[in-house]
Scaffold this motif. Sequence first.
Motif: not given
Length: 281
Positions: A17-44
């Motif tokens: 994803i190094r040189r693609s802002r689109v792919l990086r944005r998609i990657f962030y979306f996937i991380l936010d969706l899948i990784f449960l720690r992010g759910w807890h961190v974002r809530r706080q």
Amino acid sequence: MSKIAYDPIKDSFAGFIRRSRVLRRIFYFILDLIFLRGWHVRRQLKKAGGKLDATREWKLLDAGCGFGQYDRFILDRFRKVRVASMDVKESYLEDCRFYFQDEIGKNRIQFFYGDLLDAGSLEQEAFDFIICIDVLEHIEQDRAALRNMARSLKPGGYFLMHSPSHYSSEDAGEEDSFVGEHARAGYSKQEITAKMQEAGLAPERVRYTYGRYGHFAWRLSVKVPLIWFNKIGMSAGLPLLVYYPLVIPLCLILNFLDLHVDNKKGNGVCAFGIRPPVGDG
């Protein structure tokens, strides 16, 4: 017994994803969706950061930014925040500087090399909020890292961390475990509470994450794909295109349950605290 090599997989994704802002944005979306720690961190973050953003300009330190996914969330969510984001991996910092170049130009965020064990890396009493997400388990001298972060908080400033818990050691005996990459299996609620207090922080909310529901979701959405990537490399991406649509709906339900139940035990621990204001006993 085999061990999952987590860092090489992360580095492979970073290269993709190094040189693609689109792919990086998609990657962030996937991380936010899948990784449960992010759910807890974002809530706080929403709760505490919202209070700050409603009153004044404020500064946040991301202590161990990695791919920068929390920085993306913070900049999108809050208008009055300025972010200082540090890591010990120059490759991650370079990639983040490329992706966030517009926000860097607007002076909303900066990225810098920093070691939490080096007190000189952090300016004292400089930040209103510090996040440290899945970092402390990699640091043998975690007490020193916590002290340095506490000193870098303004009185009344917030501290938020997430890490594997000591219950993660239950995975250490399994085949295909990556617990061996860490300096410790994780923290109990009692241990992280005591270490925060020793550093000069007052814990306000400490809870287990990845409980019964969340840990099952993690196995389905993270562990199984990691095993595939370790065994067959990036070609695992093709079967995952079929696998994920089947399991993601269930995983989202399980993550939601984990977020809203009081886990008596769990493979993660999330702690939120404050540096007591001057004069508080």
